[in-house]
Every structure is written in C-alpha cells, then in structure tokens.
Design a protein around this motif. Sequence first.
Motif, PDB file in Angstrom:
ATOM      1  N   VAL A  48      38.015  26.775  39.736  1.00  0.00           N
ATOM      2  CA  VAL A  48      39.046  27.536  40.615  1.00  0.00           C
ATOM      3  C   VAL A  48      38.132  28.697  41.013  1.00  0.00           C
ATOM      4  CG1 VAL A  48      40.808  29.002  40.770  1.00  0.00           C
ATOM      5  CG2 VAL A  48      41.179  26.998  39.724  1.00  0.00           C
ATOM      6  N   ILE A  49      37.389  29.270  40.169  1.00  0.00           N
ATOM      7  CA  ILE A  49      36.414  30.540  40.602  1.00  0.00           C
ATOM      8  C   ILE A  49      35.229  29.880  41.416  1.00  0.00           C
ATOM      9  CG2 ILE A  49      34.669  32.153  39.863  1.00  0.00           C
ATOM     10  CD1 ILE A  49      36.620  32.414  37.350  1.00  0.00           C
ATOM     11  N   ASP A  50      34.696  28.843  41.074  1.00  0.00           N
ATOM     12  CA  ASP A  50      33.543  28.161  41.987  1.00  0.00           C
ATOM     13  C   ASP A  50      34.155  27.889  43.167  1.00  0.00           C
ATOM     14  OD1 ASP A  50      31.840  28.607  39.749  1.00  0.00           O
ATOM     15  OD2 ASP A  50      31.515  26.527  39.224  1.00  0.00           O
ATOM     16  N   GLY A  51      35.099  27.239  43.230  1.00  0.00           N
ATOM     17  CA  GLY A  51      35.817  27.009  44.627  1.00  0.00           C
ATOM     18  C   GLY A  51      36.149  28.086  45.531  1.00  0.00           C
ATOM     19  N   LEU A  52      36.642  29.176  45.022  1.00  0.00           N
ATOM     20  CA  LEU A  52      36.889  30.313  45.724  1.00  0.00           C
ATOM     21  C   LEU A  52      35.758  30.974  46.381  1.00  0.00           C
ATOM     22  CD1 LEU A  52      39.904  31.524  43.458  1.00  0.00           C
ATOM     23  CD2 LEU A  52      40.113  30.828  46.184  1.00  0.00           C
ATOM     24  N   LEU A  53      34.658  31.045  45.429  1.00  0.00           N
ATOM     25  CA  LEU A  53      33.480  31.911  45.676  1.00  0.00           C
ATOM     26  C   LEU A  53      32.599  31.034  46.695  1.00  0.00           C
ATOM     27  CD1 LEU A  53      32.125  32.905  42.188  1.00  0.00           C
ATOM     28  CD2 LEU A  53      33.035  34.467  44.005  1.00  0.00           C
ATOM     29  N   GLN A  54      32.995  29.969  47.039  1.00  0.00           N
ATOM     30  CA  GLN A  54      32.298  29.129  48.106  1.00  0.00           C
ATOM     31  C   GLN A  54      32.660  29.764  49.613  1.00  0.00           C
ATOM     32  OE1 GLN A  54      32.311  24.712  48.380  1.00  0.00           O
ATOM     33  NE2 GLN A  54      32.479  24.700  45.999  1.00  0.00           N
ATOM     34  N   PHE A  55      33.937  30.358  49.408  1.00  0.00           N
ATOM     35  CA  PHE A  55      34.560  30.837  50.510  1.00  0.00           C
ATOM     36  C   PHE A  55      34.446  32.472  50.851  1.00  0.00           C
ATOM     37  CE2 PHE A  55      37.147  27.251  49.824  1.00  0.00           C
ATOM     38  CZ  PHE A  55      36.859  26.380  51.070  1.00  0.00           C
ATOM     39  N   SER A  56      33.712  33.169  49.672  1.00  0.00           N
ATOM     40  CA  SER A  56      33.443  34.308  49.489  1.00  0.00           C
ATOM     41  C   SER A  56      32.555  34.995  50.557  1.00  0.00           C
ATOM     42  CB  SER A  56      33.041  35.027  48.189  1.00  0.00           C
ATOM     43  OG  SER A  56      32.839  36.385  48.286  1.00  0.00           O
ATOM     44  N   LEU A  57      32.897  36.199  51.432  1.00  0.00           N
ATOM     45  CA  LEU A  57      32.005  36.666  52.398  1.00  0.00           C
ATOM     46  C   LEU A  57      30.831  37.473  51.828  1.00  0.00           C
ATOM     47  CD1 LEU A  57      34.574  37.775  55.105  1.00  0.00           C
ATOM     48  CD2 LEU A  57      33.335  35.493  54.959  1.00  0.00           C
ATOM     49  N   VAL A  58      30.875  37.596  50.536  1.00  0.00           N
ATOM     50  CA  VAL A  58      30.010  38.666  49.758  1.00  0.00           C
ATOM     51  C   VAL A  58      29.753  38.123  48.620  1.00  0.00           C
ATOM     52  CG1 VAL A  58      30.872  40.663  50.703  1.00  0.00           C
ATOM     53  CG2 VAL A  58      31.839  39.978  48.527  1.00  0.00           C
ATOM     54  N   LYS A  59      28.475  38.388  47.959  1.00  0.00           N
ATOM     55  CA  LYS A  59      28.039  37.672  46.722  1.00  0.00           C
ATOM     56  C   LYS A  59      28.782  38.471  45.441  1.00  0.00           C
ATOM     57  CE  LYS A  59      23.662  36.407  44.135  1.00  0.00           C
ATOM     58  NZ  LYS A  59      24.223  35.250  44.177  1.00  0.00           N
ATOM     59  N   ILE A  60      29.493  37.789  44.753  1.00  0.00           N
ATOM     60  CA  ILE A  60      30.205  38.292  43.657  1.00  0.00           C
ATOM     61  C   ILE A  60      29.528  37.757  42.326  1.00  0.00           C
ATOM     62  CG2 ILE A  60      32.325  38.274  42.580  1.00  0.00           C
ATOM     63  CD1 ILE A  60      33.572  38.033  45.384  1.00  0.00           C
ATOM     64  N   LYS A  61      29.512  38.377  41.368  1.00  0.00           N
ATOM     65  CA  LYS A  61      28.943  38.234  39.931  1.00  0.00           C
ATOM     66  C   LYS A  61      30.221  37.770  39.119  1.00  0.00           C
ATOM     67  CE  LYS A  61      26.389  39.824  35.957  1.00  0.00           C
ATOM     68  NZ  LYS A  61      25.530  40.847  35.532  1.00  0.00           N
ATOM     69  N   VAL A  62      29.900  36.593  38.209  1.00  0.00           N
ATOM     70  CA  VAL A  62      31.340  36.353  37.226  1.00  0.00           C
ATOM     71  C   VAL A  62      30.770  36.687  35.965  1.00  0.00           C
ATOM     72  CG1 VAL A  62      32.609  34.300  36.319  1.00  0.00           C
ATOM     73  CG2 VAL A  62      32.093  34.448  38.659  1.00  0.00           C
ATOM     74  N   ALA A  63      31.556  37.613  35.272  1.00  0.00           N
ATOM     75  CA  ALA A  63      30.985  38.202  33.937  1.00  0.00           C
ATOM     76  C   ALA A  63      32.062  37.804  32.857  1.00  0.00           C
ATOM     77  CB  ALA A  63      30.683  39.540  34.081  1.00  0.00           C
ATOM     78  N   LYS A  64      31.436  37.448  31.680  1.00  0.00           N
ATOM     79  CA  LYS A  64      32.635  36.848  30.773  1.00  0.00           C
ATOM     80  C   LYS A  64      32.855  38.357  30.068  1.00  0.00           C
ATOM     81  CE  LYS A  64      31.750  31.958  29.962  1.00  0.00           C
ATOM     82  NZ  LYS A  64      31.434  30.862  28.920  1.00  0.00           N
ATOM     83  N   ASP A  65      34.265  38.278  29.768  1.00  0.00           N
ATOM     84  CA  ASP A  65      34.626  39.602  29.225  1.00  0.00           C
ATOM     85  C   ASP A  65      35.209  39.171  27.645  1.00  0.00           C
ATOM     86  OD1 ASP A  65      36.056  41.961  28.155  1.00  0.00           O
ATOM     87  OD2 ASP A  65      37.131  42.230  30.176  1.00  0.00           O
ATOM     88  N   PRO A  66      34.710  39.600  26.785  1.00  0.00           N
ATOM     89  CA  PRO A  66      35.135  38.923  25.523  1.00  0.00           C
ATOM     90  C   PRO A  66      36.776  39.483  25.117  1.00  0.00           C
ATOM     91  CG  PRO A  66      32.865  40.026  25.148  1.00  0.00           C
ATOM     92  CD  PRO A  66      33.461  40.319  26.544  1.00  0.00           C
ATOM     93  N   GLU A  67      37.142  40.497  25.699  1.00  0.00           N
ATOM     94  CA  GLU A  67      38.604  40.762  25.590  1.00  0.00           C
ATOM     95  C   GLU A  67      39.563  39.833  26.341  1.00  0.00           C
ATOM     96  OE1 GLU A  67      39.133  44.894  26.654  1.00  0.00           O
ATOM     97  OE2 GLU A  67      37.726  45.873  25.195  1.00  0.00           O
ATOM     98  N   ARG A  68      38.924  39.313  27.119  1.00  0.00           N
ATOM     99  CA  ARG A  68      39.835  38.368  27.932  1.00  0.00           C
ATOM    100  C   ARG A  68      39.712  36.872  27.602  1.00  0.00           C
ATOM    101  NH1 ARG A  68      40.708  40.213  33.461  1.00  0.00           N
ATOM    102  NH2 ARG A  68      39.994  42.324  33.881  1.00  0.00           N
ATOM    103  N   PHE A  69      38.980  36.851  26.545  1.00  0.00           N
ATOM    104  CA  PHE A  69      38.790  35.355  25.918  1.00  0.00           C
ATOM    105  C   PHE A  69      39.682  35.126  24.809  1.00  0.00           C
ATOM    106  CE2 PHE A  69      36.591  31.921  23.695  1.00  0.00           C
ATOM    107  CZ  PHE A  69      36.019  31.295  24.733  1.00  0.00           C
ATOM    108  N   ARG A  70      40.550  34.139  25.359  1.00  0.00           N
ATOM    109  CA  ARG A  70      41.333  33.636  24.452  1.00  0.00           C
ATOM    110  C   ARG A  70      41.592  31.945  24.818  1.00  0.00           C
ATOM    111  NH1 ARG A  70      43.581  37.921  27.106  1.00  0.00           N
ATOM    112  NH2 ARG A  70      44.310  39.717  25.882  1.00  0.00           N
TER     113      ARG A  70
END
Length: 307
Positions: free
Chosen positions: A243-265
């Motif tokens: 989902v993220i990779d697909g959406l980022l293909q359409f992004s107009l700017v460069k966006i970094k994806v960072a794993k957040d341990p607090e969100r990891f469930r």
Amino acid sequence: MSPLKVLVTGAQGFVGRYLVQALLRHEHEVVTAGHRCAYDIDLTDKLAVFRCMKEVRPDAVVHLAAVSNVPYAWEHPAQAVEVNVSASIYLLEAFAQMQPQGTFLFVGSSDAYGLTAKAGRPLVETDLCQPQNPYAISKLCAEQMMLQLGHRLGVRVLATRSFNHFGPGQAKGFVVSDFASQIAAVERGEQEPVLRVGDLSAARDFTFVTDVVAAYVALLETKGIAPGIYNVCSGQTHEIYEVIDGLLQFSLVKIKVAKDPERFRPSEVPRFVGSAKKLQEATGWRPRVPFLEGLGRVLEDWRQRVE
C-alpha cells in the motif's frame, strides 16, 4: 430487468453514497432511510421503521447502516447490538409485511470469520466464524438472524461478508486512506516528509469501492439467485508495505518511511483473504479496478480535500 424501488439505509456513509449513484445509473428508484436521509428516522425505533416501510413499499432493501467502528463498539457494546442486530430485525420484519416476495440485502463483514482467517487460505462462506470483537460478533449475529428470519418469513435474504474496501471519500482510520492523507499533507508542507509505520507484513484482501457496490447491485439484479451468504472480495492479498509503496509511486515529493517501535503490533491474523467464487458463479461479477489505480485515485482525492 425491470427497475426496482430500493430502500437503502446508511446512504450517507462511504459505501452508501457510491451505492445510491450506482443504483440510479441502473435506473432503479432509490429511497434512503436513517439519519440525515429522505426518511430521517432512528432505525432502532421499531414503529418508525414500520411506518417508513408502509409508506415506501420497496421492492428491495439494502441495509448498510451499522455501528462499524471497532473501538466504539468495544466502548458501547449494547449500542452495537441495538443498532446492528435489533434495527436489522425491525427492517426485515417490516419489509416482510409489505413485500414478502422482495429481496433483502444485508451487508455484513468479513470480520465475522475472525481467527479462522489464521489458516491463511481464501475463506469460503461455509468456514467456521470466530469473531473477536463486539462489532464482528454483532454483525455475525445480525447476519444469522436475517437468514433464519428470512427463511421463516419467506423473504429472500442475501447476506454479504464484505472484505476490506477503499476508495475516494473514505475517512481516516482505514489503512489506505490514512497513508494517502499523510502523503497529501507532506506534499502541502503540513507534515515532515516521513511516514512513521508499524508492522507492514500483514496482508489483506482489498477491493475498490465501485467494485464493491457493483457486487451489491449484481446481487439485487440477478434473477433466481439463492438466498444465503456471499463473500465480496478480490481473492488477492496485498501486504501493507505494498500500500505504501504503491502510494509513494504517485507522490510529488520524496518521502522517507521510518519504522516506529511504538506502532509495531504484529497482526494476530497475518493473511486475511477471501474467495468470491460463489458470488462470481451466481452473478458473473468480477472486480475491475486494479489495485494500483485505486491507490492513485485515493491519493488524488486527498489532494483535493480541504480539512
């Protein structure tokens, strides 16, 4: 087929708005009932429901209205039962009195399968259901009540178990919409160019909203279709990172994806997928919107929104 008069509940919701438009395109007459609808009634008010049904006398009902927010259902389980089960019963009983030869389409949820999905294979309608939250439990209860009452009252009841769906207009709180809204915010300079994420390995069965409502219309329009349960799904899974990779293909700017341990469930059900074979064989329905195209349409929608 001849045009139908269709009573739709939940018409103001995400899916309901698409369904109304699809029915109108197919030249059916649509009447809406529920909060902020043509018939502005409380669906848990039995007398109001019966009065509405007596006035409208629809050929078919599509029941979308529900308490569908899982955290809210945990906080208010009695209300979830009242809205999801009791209101459904009132609608079906009233419909049976006015149009015993009609079709009642109850829109349920794949959440009814619950832990059975841990098997990792495409789920079929005869699989055991093991729901794990008040929303899913109430929807399964309502589904079974509809099927049994429909049989007893002589009304054809079609119950869907609809899997994940997405599209323009969906609120936050759903994975595709959440990520698309963040990317749009980054493009507007409202958020730093970082997406903080948790577990991306969970795989889900996604269907674009126009395909979902096309399935509902096909169920209504198919002559002689047998009452029962029908999965509405694509039969394919996409992991959250897709989902993220697909959406980022359409992004107009460069966006970094960072794993957040607090969100990891880690997901209790790593792969949740259904089989739509029964629906396809009964109606000829097939999903038409490719996953990547659907992602792009959601992101474009969030670019146009003003919050």
